[in-house]
Design a protein around this motif. Structure first.
Motif, PDB file in Angstrom:
ATOM      1  N   ASP A 140       0.884  -1.223  -0.037  1.00 35.08           N
ATOM      2  CA  ASP A 140       0.014   0.119  -0.010  1.00 35.08           C
ATOM      3  C   ASP A 140       0.900   1.315   0.150  1.00 35.08           C
ATOM      4  OD1 ASP A 140      -2.347  -1.663   0.228  1.00 35.08           O
ATOM      5  OD2 ASP A 140      -2.434  -1.384   2.230  1.00 35.08           O
ATOM      6  N   LEU A 141       2.109   1.025   0.127  1.00 38.21           N
ATOM      7  CA  LEU A 141       2.924   2.302   0.237  1.00 38.21           C
ATOM      8  C   LEU A 141       3.405   2.825  -1.285  1.00 38.21           C
ATOM      9  CD1 LEU A 141       5.481   1.150   3.002  1.00 38.21           C
ATOM     10  CD2 LEU A 141       3.492   2.943   3.140  1.00 38.21           C
ATOM     11  N   PRO A 142       3.662   4.210  -1.366  1.00 33.62           N
ATOM     12  CA  PRO A 142       4.189   4.549  -2.691  1.00 33.62           C
ATOM     13  C   PRO A 142       5.440   3.955  -3.103  1.00 33.62           C
ATOM     14  CG  PRO A 142       4.262   6.262  -0.908  1.00 33.62           C
ATOM     15  CD  PRO A 142       3.689   5.165  -0.284  1.00 33.62           C
TER      16      PRO A 142
ATOM     17  N   THR B 270      10.438   1.035  -2.719  1.00 30.69           N
ATOM     18  CA  THR B 270       9.010   1.443  -2.092  1.00 30.69           C
ATOM     19  C   THR B 270       9.518   2.833  -0.863  1.00 30.69           C
ATOM     20  OG1 THR B 270       8.955  -0.217  -0.495  1.00 30.69           O
ATOM     21  CG2 THR B 270       7.847  -0.328  -2.348  1.00 30.69           C
ATOM     22  N   TRP B 271       8.441   3.449  -0.428  1.00 30.64           N
ATOM     23  CA  TRP B 271       8.560   4.473   0.457  1.00 30.64           C
ATOM     24  C   TRP B 271       9.127   4.079   1.936  1.00 30.64           C
ATOM     25  CZ3 TRP B 271       6.704   5.618   5.381  1.00 30.64           C
ATOM     26  CH2 TRP B 271       6.609   7.017   5.787  1.00 30.64           C
ATOM     27  N   ARG B 272      10.130   4.790   2.557  1.00 31.91           N
ATOM     28  CA  ARG B 272      10.889   4.222   3.867  1.00 31.91           C
ATOM     29  C   ARG B 272      10.364   5.519   4.701  1.00 31.91           C
ATOM     30  NH1 ARG B 272      16.665   2.049   2.408  1.00 31.91           N
ATOM     31  NH2 ARG B 272      16.104   0.461   0.910  1.00 31.91           N
ATOM     32  N   LYS B 273      10.250   5.247   6.029  1.00 33.70           N
ATOM     33  CA  LYS B 273      10.118   6.135   6.904  1.00 33.70           C
ATOM     34  C   LYS B 273      11.195   7.458   6.998  1.00 33.70           C
ATOM     35  CE  LYS B 273       8.105   7.912  10.973  1.00 33.70           C
ATOM     36  NZ  LYS B 273       6.928   8.634  10.615  1.00 33.70           N
ATOM     37  N   LYS B 274      12.583   6.917   6.852  1.00 35.74           N
ATOM     38  CA  LYS B 274      13.513   7.856   6.715  1.00 35.74           C
ATOM     39  C   LYS B 274      13.390   9.090   5.541  1.00 35.74           C
ATOM     40  CE  LYS B 274      17.040   5.443   4.457  1.00 35.74           C
ATOM     41  NZ  LYS B 274      18.860   5.120   4.651  1.00 35.74           N
TER      42      LYS B 274
END
Length: 50
Positions: free
Chosen positions: A9-11, A23-27
């Motif tokens: 579900d992440l971009p 994919t997108w990472r929190k950092k």
């Protein structure tokens, strides 16, 4: 408590150097629009690695 997300579900984007999806990472939360490479290795090689 925040709702959990699945990784699907992440971009995601394509790496400018190797062309693989990542994919997108929190950092990268604040800087996602400027992220172009999937790793430090690809960033060091730039567009030459393809």
């Amino acid at each position: 408590m925040p709702k959990m997300r699945r990784k699907a579900d992440l971009p995601s984007k394509l790496c400018a150097a190797c062309g693989l999806p990542f994919t997108w990472r929190k950092k990268w939360e604040r800087d996602w629009d400027n992220v172009r490479y999937c790793s430090d290795r690809c960033r060091g090689q730039g567009a030459r690695c393809a």
